[in-house]
Design an enzyme around this catalytic site. Structure first.
Site, PDB file in Angstrom:
ATOM      1  N   ASP A 132      63.059  -9.330 137.072  1.00 61.07           N
ATOM      2  CA  ASP A 132      62.044  -8.431 136.511  1.00 61.07           C
ATOM      3  C   ASP A 132      61.017  -8.108 137.596  1.00 61.07           C
ATOM      4  O   ASP A 132      60.623  -8.972 138.377  1.00 61.07           O
ATOM      5  CB  ASP A 132      61.357  -9.109 135.308  1.00 61.07           C
ATOM      6  CG  ASP A 132      60.586  -8.112 134.467  1.00 61.07           C
ATOM      7  OD1 ASP A 132      61.001  -7.863 133.307  1.00 61.07           O
ATOM      8  OD2 ASP A 132      59.573  -7.552 134.947  1.00 61.07           O
ATOM      9  N   ILE A 133      60.576  -6.851 137.617  1.00 60.67           N
ATOM     10  CA  ILE A 133      59.637  -6.403 138.650  1.00 60.67           C
ATOM     11  C   ILE A 133      58.243  -7.015 138.444  1.00 60.67           C
ATOM     12  O   ILE A 133      57.464  -7.103 139.400  1.00 60.67           O
ATOM     13  CB  ILE A 133      59.563  -4.848 138.671  1.00 60.67           C
ATOM     14  CG1 ILE A 133      59.085  -4.329 140.009  1.00 60.67           C
ATOM     15  CG2 ILE A 133      58.708  -4.308 137.541  1.00 60.67           C
ATOM     16  CD1 ILE A 133      59.290  -2.836 140.202  1.00 60.67           C
TER      17      ILE A 133
ATOM     18  N   ASN B 290      63.240  -7.456 123.134  1.00 59.50           N
ATOM     19  CA  ASN B 290      62.300  -6.606 122.414  1.00 59.50           C
ATOM     20  C   ASN B 290      63.019  -5.352 121.935  1.00 59.50           C
ATOM     21  O   ASN B 290      63.846  -4.795 122.658  1.00 59.50           O
ATOM     22  CB  ASN B 290      61.137  -6.221 123.337  1.00 59.50           C
ATOM     23  CG  ASN B 290      60.348  -7.428 123.803  1.00 59.50           C
ATOM     24  OD1 ASN B 290      60.036  -8.308 123.004  1.00 59.50           O
ATOM     25  ND2 ASN B 290      60.043  -7.495 125.089  1.00 59.50           N
TER      26      ASN B 290
ATOM     27  N   GLU C  94      59.750  -1.490 126.116  1.00 53.81           N
ATOM     28  CA  GLU C  94      59.272  -0.468 127.051  1.00 53.81           C
ATOM     29  C   GLU C  94      60.421   0.359 127.614  1.00 53.81           C
ATOM     30  O   GLU C  94      60.254   1.552 127.874  1.00 53.81           O
ATOM     31  CB  GLU C  94      58.531  -1.127 128.223  1.00 53.81           C
ATOM     32  CG  GLU C  94      57.223  -1.797 127.820  1.00 53.81           C
ATOM     33  CD  GLU C  94      56.665  -2.650 128.958  1.00 53.81           C
ATOM     34  OE1 GLU C  94      57.112  -2.515 130.110  1.00 53.81           O
ATOM     35  OE2 GLU C  94      55.785  -3.480 128.659  1.00 53.81           O
ATOM     36  N   VAL C  95      61.538  -0.281 127.855  1.00 52.23           N
ATOM     37  CA  VAL C  95      62.675   0.421 128.476  1.00 52.23           C
ATOM     38  C   VAL C  95      63.791   0.544 127.433  1.00 52.23           C
ATOM     39  O   VAL C  95      64.322  -0.473 126.962  1.00 52.23           O
ATOM     40  CB  VAL C  95      63.182  -0.329 129.723  1.00 52.23           C
ATOM     41  CG1 VAL C  95      64.337   0.433 130.350  1.00 52.23           C
ATOM     42  CG2 VAL C  95      62.053  -0.522 130.732  1.00 52.23           C
TER      43      VAL C  95
ATOM     44  N   HIS D  10      68.359  -4.864 126.796  1.00 50.18           N
ATOM     45  CA  HIS D  10      68.248  -5.895 127.831  1.00 50.18           C
ATOM     46  C   HIS D  10      67.787  -7.195 127.206  1.00 50.18           C
ATOM     47  O   HIS D  10      67.049  -7.213 126.229  1.00 50.18           O
ATOM     48  CB  HIS D  10      67.290  -5.480 128.945  1.00 50.18           C
ATOM     49  CG  HIS D  10      65.941  -5.023 128.474  1.00 50.18           C
ATOM     50  ND1 HIS D  10      65.730  -3.769 127.953  1.00 50.18           N
ATOM     51  CD2 HIS D  10      64.740  -5.647 128.433  1.00 50.18           C
ATOM     52  CE1 HIS D  10      64.466  -3.638 127.624  1.00 50.18           C
ATOM     53  NE2 HIS D  10      63.835  -4.770 127.897  1.00 50.18           N
TER      54      HIS D  10
ATOM     55  N   HIS E 111      65.760 -10.618 128.212  1.00 45.43           N
ATOM     56  CA  HIS E 111      64.936 -11.323 129.198  1.00 45.43           C
ATOM     57  C   HIS E 111      65.375 -12.792 129.200  1.00 45.43           C
ATOM     58  O   HIS E 111      65.494 -13.403 128.128  1.00 45.43           O
ATOM     59  CB  HIS E 111      63.458 -11.304 128.802  1.00 45.43           C
ATOM     60  CG  HIS E 111      62.834  -9.949 128.711  1.00 45.43           C
ATOM     61  ND1 HIS E 111      61.926  -9.478 129.639  1.00 45.43           N
ATOM     62  CD2 HIS E 111      62.949  -8.968 127.780  1.00 45.43           C
ATOM     63  CE1 HIS E 111      61.520  -8.274 129.299  1.00 45.43           C
ATOM     64  NE2 HIS E 111      62.119  -7.935 128.158  1.00 45.43           N
TER      65      HIS E 111
HETATM   66  P1  5GP Z   1      60.723  -4.542 127.529  1.00 45.15           P
HETATM   67  O1  5GP Z   1      59.248  -4.463 127.257  1.00 45.15           O
HETATM   68  O2  5GP Z   1      61.364  -3.194 127.391  1.00 45.15           O
HETATM   69  O3  5GP Z   1      61.404  -5.627 126.735  1.00 45.15           O
HETATM   70  O4  5GP Z   1      60.872  -5.020 129.026  1.00 45.15           O
HETATM   71  C1  5GP Z   1      61.033  -4.146 130.097  1.00 45.15           C
HETATM   72  C2  5GP Z   1      60.896  -4.972 131.358  1.00 45.15           C
HETATM   73  O5  5GP Z   1      61.355  -4.204 132.436  1.00 45.15           O
HETATM   74  C3  5GP Z   1      59.468  -5.415 131.682  1.00 45.15           C
HETATM   75  O6  5GP Z   1      59.391  -6.825 131.743  1.00 45.15           O
HETATM   76  C4  5GP Z   1      59.189  -4.745 133.043  1.00 45.15           C
HETATM   77  O7  5GP Z   1      58.418  -5.558 133.915  1.00 45.15           O
HETATM   78  C5  5GP Z   1      60.589  -4.500 133.576  1.00 45.15           C
HETATM   79  N1  5GP Z   1      60.694  -3.349 134.465  1.00 45.15           N
HETATM   80  C6  5GP Z   1      60.166  -2.120 134.271  1.00 45.15           C
HETATM   81  N2  5GP Z   1      60.473  -1.306 135.288  1.00 45.15           N
HETATM   82  C7  5GP Z   1      61.232  -2.046 136.138  1.00 45.15           C
HETATM   83  C8  5GP Z   1      61.868  -1.735 137.391  1.00 45.15           C
HETATM   84  O8  5GP Z   1      61.808  -0.629 137.919  1.00 45.15           O
HETATM   85  N3  5GP Z   1      62.559  -2.740 137.980  1.00 45.15           N
HETATM   86  C9  5GP Z   1      62.654  -3.984 137.429  1.00 45.15           C
HETATM   87  N4  5GP Z   1      63.357  -4.903 138.094  1.00 45.15           N
HETATM   88  N5  5GP Z   1      62.074  -4.307 136.252  1.00 45.15           N
HETATM   89  C10 5GP Z   1      61.374  -3.338 135.615  1.00 45.15           C
END
Ligand code: 5GP
Length: 121
Positions: free
Chosen positions: A33-34, A91, A99-100, A104, A106
């Site tokens: 994760d970034i 999520n 967010e994405v 996925h 985690h």
């Molecule tokens: P969500 O909130 O959708 O469950 O988690 C999305 C995750 O993707 C977040 O923890 C965020 O830090 C990670 N993320 C967002 N953009 C990028 C990216 O460009 N590269 C990587 N490696 N992780 C990302």
């Protein structure tokens, strides 16, 4: 909601955006994760275009689903997370804070992670 092919993980899968790869096979990609929330914070994604866990469960093939959880298990063992424990989170949608919009999981570990949900002050 249709799958958005321009989401950030789709771009990572197409090689348009770099990632720190942890694992890859025909069906699965995993990368750091970034913005890590723990010493180990890995995202595991299917290569197929699935938006959420229920989209994946309902529409992915048996081979994709098997490969996904095999990959999770291999990563957990490779990172030795099974020794002290870890957490997986998926999520989904607005209430889940996703967010994405590409499914996925985690994988978080490397320290005691505290309560599952943040407690209100
Ligand atoms: P969500 O909130 O959708 O469950 O988690 C999305 C995750 O993707 C977040 O923890 C965020 O830090 C990670 N993320 C967002 N953009 C990028 C990216 O460009 N590269 C990587 N490696 N992780 C990302």
């Amino acid at each position: 909601m249709t799958y958005d092919p321009n989401n950030i993980f789709a771009k990572i899968l197409r090689g348009e955006i770099p990632c720190q790869k942890v694992y890859e096979d025909d069906h699965v990609l995993a990368f750091n994760d970034i913005a890590p929330q723990a010493p180990v914070h890995i995202l595991v994604i299917p290569k197929g275009a699935y938006k959420t866990v229920e989209d994946f469960g309902l529409n992915a093939g048996a081979g994709e689903i098997k490969a996904f959880y095999m990959a999770v298990a291999k990563i957990v063992e490779e990172q030795a997370l099974n020794l002290d424990g870890f957490r997986t989170i998926s999520n989904s949608g607005i209430n889940g804070g996703q967010e994405v919009p590409h499914y996925h999981l985690h994988i978080l570990g490397g320290k005691k992670l505290g309560p599952m949900l943040a407690k209100a002050a």
